[in-house]
Design a protein around this motif. Sequence first.
Motif, PDB file in Angstrom:
ATOM      1  N   ASP B 162      -7.801  10.250  14.089  1.00  0.00           N
ATOM      2  CA  ASP B 162      -7.961   9.409  15.262  1.00  0.00           C
ATOM      3  C   ASP B 162      -8.570   8.092  14.790  1.00  0.00           C
ATOM      4  O   ASP B 162      -9.363   8.068  13.847  1.00  0.00           O
ATOM      5  CB  ASP B 162      -8.894  10.106  16.253  1.00  0.00           C
ATOM      6  N   HIS B 251      -2.915   0.351  13.279  1.00  0.00           N
ATOM      7  CA  HIS B 251      -3.366   0.769  14.612  1.00  0.00           C
ATOM      8  C   HIS B 251      -3.720  -0.465  15.448  1.00  0.00           C
ATOM      9  O   HIS B 251      -4.300  -1.407  14.920  1.00  0.00           O
ATOM     10  CB  HIS B 251      -4.579   1.694  14.485  1.00  0.00           C
ATOM     11  N   PRO B 252      -3.417  -0.451  16.738  1.00  0.00           N
ATOM     12  CA  PRO B 252      -3.609  -1.662  17.558  1.00  0.00           C
ATOM     13  C   PRO B 252      -5.009  -1.843  18.152  1.00  0.00           C
ATOM     14  O   PRO B 252      -5.183  -2.692  19.034  1.00  0.00           O
ATOM     15  CB  PRO B 252      -2.586  -1.469  18.680  1.00  0.00           C
ATOM     16  N   SER B 253      -5.999  -1.101  17.702  1.00  0.00           N
ATOM     17  CA  SER B 253      -7.345  -1.252  18.259  1.00  0.00           C
ATOM     18  C   SER B 253      -7.809  -2.710  18.200  1.00  0.00           C
ATOM     19  O   SER B 253      -7.568  -3.408  17.220  1.00  0.00           O
ATOM     20  CB  SER B 253      -8.327  -0.374  17.480  1.00  0.00           C
ATOM     21  N   GLY B 256      -6.388  -6.821  21.923  1.00  0.00           N
ATOM     22  CA  GLY B 256      -6.121  -7.358  23.260  1.00  0.00           C
ATOM     23  C   GLY B 256      -6.306  -8.852  23.413  1.00  0.00           C
ATOM     24  O   GLY B 256      -7.198  -9.318  24.113  1.00  0.00           O
ATOM     25  N   PRO B 280       1.059   1.434  22.198  1.00  0.00           N
ATOM     26  CA  PRO B 280       1.080   2.282  23.392  1.00  0.00           C
ATOM     27  C   PRO B 280       2.448   2.302  24.043  1.00  0.00           C
ATOM     28  O   PRO B 280       2.969   1.262  24.443  1.00  0.00           O
ATOM     29  CB  PRO B 280       0.036   1.637  24.300  1.00  0.00           C
ATOM     30  N   ARG B 285      -0.688   6.219  29.006  1.00  0.00           N
ATOM     31  CA  ARG B 285      -1.778   5.794  29.884  1.00  0.00           C
ATOM     32  C   ARG B 285      -2.056   4.304  29.757  1.00  0.00           C
ATOM     33  O   ARG B 285      -3.076   3.826  30.232  1.00  0.00           O
ATOM     34  CB  ARG B 285      -3.021   6.624  29.575  1.00  0.00           C
ATOM     35  N   PHE B 286      -1.143   3.570  29.122  1.00  0.00           N
ATOM     36  CA  PHE B 286      -1.358   2.138  28.933  1.00  0.00           C
ATOM     37  C   PHE B 286      -0.413   1.297  29.761  1.00  0.00           C
ATOM     38  O   PHE B 286       0.559   1.792  30.312  1.00  0.00           O
ATOM     39  CB  PHE B 286      -1.236   1.762  27.460  1.00  0.00           C
ATOM     40  N   ALA B 287      -0.661   0.010  29.722  1.00  0.00           N
ATOM     41  CA  ALA B 287      -0.003  -0.868  30.676  1.00  0.00           C
ATOM     42  C   ALA B 287       1.211  -1.605  30.119  1.00  0.00           C
ATOM     43  O   ALA B 287       1.755  -2.459  30.787  1.00  0.00           O
ATOM     44  CB  ALA B 287      -1.024  -1.871  31.198  1.00  0.00           C
ATOM     45  N   TYR B 288       1.645  -1.303  28.903  1.00  0.00           N
ATOM     46  CA  TYR B 288       2.814  -2.021  28.396  1.00  0.00           C
ATOM     47  C   TYR B 288       4.059  -1.606  29.164  1.00  0.00           C
ATOM     48  O   TYR B 288       4.244  -0.449  29.502  1.00  0.00           O
ATOM     49  CB  TYR B 288       3.016  -1.738  26.905  1.00  0.00           C
ATOM     50  N   GLN B 292       8.490  -4.493  27.021  1.00  0.00           N
ATOM     51  CA  GLN B 292       7.586  -4.836  25.922  1.00  0.00           C
ATOM     52  C   GLN B 292       7.706  -3.841  24.773  1.00  0.00           C
ATOM     53  O   GLN B 292       7.696  -4.211  23.610  1.00  0.00           O
ATOM     54  CB  GLN B 292       6.129  -4.873  26.423  1.00  0.00           C
ATOM     55  N   GLY B 340      -3.466  14.109  22.332  1.00  0.00           N
ATOM     56  CA  GLY B 340      -4.186  15.029  23.204  1.00  0.00           C
ATOM     57  C   GLY B 340      -3.318  16.119  23.798  1.00  0.00           C
ATOM     58  O   GLY B 340      -3.783  17.242  24.017  1.00  0.00           O
ATOM     59  N   SER B 341      -2.048  15.810  24.034  1.00  0.00           N
ATOM     60  CA  SER B 341      -1.163  16.777  24.672  1.00  0.00           C
ATOM     61  C   SER B 341      -1.036  18.065  23.861  1.00  0.00           C
ATOM     62  O   SER B 341      -1.003  19.165  24.407  1.00  0.00           O
ATOM     63  CB  SER B 341       0.209  16.138  24.884  1.00  0.00           C
ATOM     64  N   LEU B 344      -4.236  20.274  24.148  1.00  0.00           N
ATOM     65  CA  LEU B 344      -4.406  21.028  25.392  1.00  0.00           C
ATOM     66  C   LEU B 344      -3.934  22.471  25.226  1.00  0.00           C
ATOM     67  O   LEU B 344      -4.306  23.346  25.999  1.00  0.00           O
ATOM     68  CB  LEU B 344      -3.630  20.349  26.530  1.00  0.00           C
TER      69      LEU B 344
END
Lengths: 368, 368
Positions: B162, B251-253, B256, B280, B285-288, B292, B340-341, B344
């Motif tokens: 991660d 990684h895109p961390s 923004g 993402p 869960r992201f807004a792209y 995009q 995460g999937s 679970l």
Amino acid sequence: MSWFRVRYRVRAAAHEIEAIAAAIALEQSVEVPRAAVRDAFIAEQIVGRVDAIRAVDESHFDIDILLATETTAGDPAQTLNMLFGNTSMHEHVQLIDAELPDELLARCGGPRFGIEGLRELAGAKDRALSCAALKPQGLSNTALADLCYRFAIGGVDFIKDDHGLANQNYSPFAERVHLCQQAISLAAQHEGVRPCYVPNLIGTPATLIEQAHIAREEGVRAVMLAPSLIGLPTFNEMVAQHLRGMAVLAHPSFSGMRMAPALLLGKLFRIYGADAVIYPHYMGRFAYSQAQCAHIADECRRPQPGLRAAMPVPAGGMVVERVGELLQFYGTDVMLLIGGSLLLAGEGEALTERTRAFVKNVHGGGEL
Amino acid sequence: MSWFRVRYRVRAAAHEIEAIAAAIALEQSVEVPRAAVRDAFIAEQIVGRVDAIRAVDESHFDIDILLATETTAGDPAQTLNMLFGNTSMHEHVQLIDAELPDELLARCGGPRFGIEGLRELAGAKDRALSCAALKPQGLSNTALADLCYRFAIGGVDFIKDDHGLANQNYSPFAERVHLCQQAISLAAQHEGVRPCYVPNLIGTPATLIEQAHIAREEGVRAVMLAPSLIGLPTFNEMVAQHLRGMAVLAHPSFSGMRMAPALLLGKLFRIYGADAVIYPHYMGRFAYSQAQCAHIADECRRPQPGLRAAMPVPAGGMVVERVGELLQFYGTDVMLLIGGSLLLAGEGEALTERTRAFVKNVHGGGEL
């Protein structure tokens, strides 16, 4: 266990804000669905916590999240990762404030000169400091050194490269530093003149280290770097390990993130080691508000044990005639940076005269 | 003289757009008022030029500016400075595209492995690749290595840390890399299993170099770094000088900025040396947006002489059941990252089974 508070401003509808806050707390800590956290230690001591939600207006909310200090590992890069990693990609989320952990300060060290150190370099106890910029890029090194000399005999304290000056063919770095530093030495023979030339260091880490070496060899006492451009962790390592004996001006190039300027330029640049922070003043050609500018200056100068104050350096389209307003706004713990406005005066003696007027205005509290 | 085109999207009223375009051309080149440019060479060959202005809608315009290639000095930091220095601070301006000069590519080198190299590492000629993430942070290194083993025998190609895993007390870097690499070796004894463990390198340049050394000593064949977090120039130097023999996932961390994701993550990360670019995906869960995401993948894979293709790695809240949709959207030159999937599903054998289902789905084109 210790926690530190991080504040995000979120554009959202009231009915969804609680879910968004919970999602940010997960995203900025464990990055898995809550149901996938089965370990008690992680659930209690690592998962971020929503501490408060406040409405700002109908469509904006401030969310306070508590993050576990341990997650930062006291590291300059990992701390940014925790503050604004994946969440930085959300267009509706702004990082607006953070209480930075003591571990970060202990590791990063903050300014080594700070306001006091810059005053000593300039030999100026209690007046505002002055700064001018060598530009436009495209000038030869000889022309830049001549400008540098004019600003210096005009009485400017710090004469910096424009941030656009790199190692271009038309003004290579090593020669430029040599000639400008020579111009400074020549000018320093004038009475009452004690200028610092501030070269712009820019490049990858190896290039930055090489440029720092050249600057030190030439007797340079202050340098400029752009933390957001070279990366804040790289900036901090440069300050801590490669810029001993030289004060550091931080330039805001490439800093346009969804982050409050007061946090990035004021708080973070300072903790990561900037002695002075350049930022666009609200009178100029940039979009920062008066409140944002005051807030940046506050963060630079806020008393904090173990952390020197950084000098605010408002800049960007400033004109000689408005020095008085600026000093009224900021007080004397400020460095006023003027650029293009001086150059409009022309060259040679006319430029020296215009520079003297600026400097006299700064020294006299703007009461020209 | 050569010029390169940079495109900004500006929020403004129609009657002010020409003045704004002219101001950006000055700001991103000489940074002085036009009247202060008296040198013919600078006026003709350095000052940025407004090449085109197009209305996007009533309040947005696309502005094409031509910048002189010489101003970039072919340097990875200075090029960013020219693209989006001071202008990055304008809230109403977004950098949406740029034709990057050949000099930058020549200096930066682009991906060293690229899609082909990653395929060789995975021993997979023409299917999509799979990737899983070790998380949540807070797990011990033993628990992370166990996860790594489960993903590996489940058939995942690349198993990455991660991006929140740094050098925390609860899972120190050196031990983690040792244990996870050991888990990989053990898993590789299973038939048809050929996994790569991908540790996350994070810190200041000295820390990154030390971590790269540890990884290489342990036999690691791919690593992950976050270019925007460590600084793109530092990222490029790491790739070019300190990561020989190891593929690089970006990684895109902390990415923004007011910059189009396709330009930053697709074009720039690739030229600066990313073999694979994590971003993402629009289902998560992201807004792209879907457009995009397609655009980022296009930029990663666009054929260009002398520049290897980078592997797009859509991620972020992806679920096993939607693999088919993803493969339909991206084709097979893609690496699907699931996090995460999978977790679970629980631990132990249940996790292995869930992993196998994911991998089977990826290999089978999602027709499970």
